[in-house]
Enzyme design. Sequence first.
Site, short mmCIF file in Angstrom:
data_model
loop_
_atom_site.label_atom_id
_atom_site.label_comp_id
_atom_site.label_asym_id
_atom_site.label_seq_id
_atom_site.Cartn_x
_atom_site.Cartn_y
_atom_site.Cartn_z
N ASP A 47 0.80 -1.35 0.08
CA ASP A 47 0.29 0.21 0.03
C ASP A 47 1.02 1.28 0.40
O ASP A 47 0.57 2.45 0.32
CB ASP A 47 -0.87 -0.18 0.92
CG ASP A 47 -0.13 -0.17 2.57
OD1 ASP A 47 1.20 -0.86 2.38
OD2 ASP A 47 0.28 0.65 3.14
N LYS B 289 -6.50 0.11 6.43
CA LYS B 289 -4.91 -0.15 7.99
C LYS B 289 -4.74 1.60 7.67
O LYS B 289 -5.32 2.64 7.14
CB LYS B 289 -4.16 -1.03 6.72
CG LYS B 289 -2.35 -0.15 7.16
CD LYS B 289 -1.57 0.49 6.44
CE LYS B 289 -1.15 1.31 6.68
NZ LYS B 289 0.27 1.18 6.01
N GLU C 249 -2.50 0.29 13.71
CA GLU C 249 -0.92 0.01 13.35
C GLU C 249 -0.24 1.68 14.21
O GLU C 249 -0.62 2.54 13.30
CB GLU C 249 -0.80 -0.05 12.36
CG GLU C 249 0.87 0.26 11.76
CD GLU C 249 1.14 0.30 10.09
OE1 GLU C 249 0.46 -0.18 9.36
OE2 GLU C 249 2.49 0.73 10.32
N GLU D 41 3.10 2.40 14.61
CA GLU D 41 4.48 2.09 14.49
C GLU D 41 5.17 2.78 15.32
O GLU D 41 4.98 4.42 15.58
CB GLU D 41 4.27 2.10 12.85
CG GLU D 41 6.50 1.63 12.89
CD GLU D 41 6.94 1.78 11.50
OE1 GLU D 41 5.85 2.16 10.48
OE2 GLU D 41 8.25 1.86 11.49
N LYS E 223 -1.43 -4.35 13.97
CA LYS E 223 0.01 -4.34 13.67
C LYS E 223 0.95 -3.34 14.55
O LYS E 223 1.34 -2.74 14.30
CB LYS E 223 0.20 -3.48 11.66
CG LYS E 223 0.96 -3.36 11.75
CD LYS E 223 0.68 -3.68 9.81
CE LYS E 223 1.69 -3.39 8.65
NZ LYS E 223 1.72 -3.48 7.67
N SER F 211 2.73 -8.65 8.43
CA SER F 211 2.21 -7.63 7.52
C SER F 211 3.09 -6.55 6.94
O SER F 211 3.24 -6.01 7.14
CB SER F 211 0.84 -7.24 7.74
OG SER F 211 0.69 -5.66 7.69
N TYR G 101 5.61 6.29 4.82
CA TYR G 101 4.97 5.02 3.64
C TYR G 101 3.98 6.24 2.26
O TYR G 101 2.98 7.04 3.10
CB TYR G 101 3.96 4.65 5.01
CG TYR G 101 3.79 3.23 4.22
CD1 TYR G 101 5.28 2.31 4.63
CD2 TYR G 101 3.51 3.06 4.03
CE1 TYR G 101 5.44 1.13 4.25
CE2 TYR G 101 3.51 0.72 2.83
CZ TYR G 101 4.69 0.74 3.14
OH TYR G 101 4.58 -1.03 2.15
#
Length: 398
Positions: A73, A185, A225, A227, A267, A336, A398
Amino acid sequence: MAMMAVSSGMALKSSVCVGKSDFMGKTALRQSAAPSSSKTNVSFTIKAAGYDDELVKTAKSIASPGRGILAMDESNATCGLRLASIGLENTEANRQAYRQLLVQTPGLGEYISGAILFEETLYQSTTDGKKMVDVLVDQKIVPGIKVDKGLVPLAGSNNESWCQGLDGLSSRTAAYYKQGARFAKWRTVISIPNGPSELAVQEAAWGLARYAAISQDSGLVPIVEPEILLDGEHGIDRTLEIASKVWAATFHYLAQNNVLFEGILLKPSMVTPGAGCKERATPEEVAKYTLNLLRRRVPPAVPGIMFLSGGQSEVEATLNLNAMNQSPNPWHVSFSYARALQNSVLKTWKGQPENVEAAQKALLIRAKANSLAQLGKYSAEGEAEEAKKGMFVEGYTY
Ligand code: 13P
């Protein structure tokens, strides 16, 4: 969750509206354990279960034994960086060629249960006119969609960031469901060297919880998620401390937003030392710290923990996952990965049509290795040197 205590055995049956017509405010009753003379009924409001069964089913099928998620993605800008690394221009045709290579890999569904797509790919077809989404479904892979709008500076913080995308999200998630997506996500980040400030942690957790509630309302299983970036020189204990804080806040707000835990996937980052820390951790240490964190913070109702790779090498990410699956866990513990599944694929493909088959084989090798790691049966014997190279990038977006 709105709670109402009702005394004298009388049940208040009024429905409580939580902002939207589809939150029906169904009232459930629970008999207290008190003796009948002083009987107290407790009534509490629960969310209407429009998509609940489907959410639970989708989450379970993604969290199925020996399978994990292919994260493909990358935003167009990040995909451009990947393409540039093999000398390709960032055109729609090149992005299509690359993504088509990934989804058409024969037999991919044996190891991959879900694929996260960027919006462009969700609406894109292959060069022979088949929707990418249909290619995935034929492979028994659930299509997912990145719904966050990326990171921007968080005003008032210590140079930290927050994740945008809540405005208009419910109309986008409804449209994505229509287009075939069944999970979503939202990636937000926490930087250890920059603090993290209370503000950044609260903002990250609240954003994730709102996104999760909105996604479930549209029938999409939210991947949650936050992170914890690898950036920094801190040791593994500091990562554990911060991750514990972040997950506590995240679950607090998920509960407050009436998110159905059986219909989400997590995630997380693995608990490791910062990328700049001289003391490195073995896969066994990473597994011990990470599982401790999860056991302390994640209810067993959550069906799956799907780790991100975060800049670890392909082999390192697989070894760490394998170490976490040496004994049974309350949840499906899987992957993932984006970088840790795609790196060798890109390097093998190089943008050349004659390399497509070899690149697809490279993807299958990584997918199978992680499938074995999900089952706790992976060995790094015979892995290529390329797969052992770290991919950490400072301040990665990202
Ligand atoms: P990496 O596995 O490259 O860290 O990607 C994580 C991610 O969020 C992709 O969806």
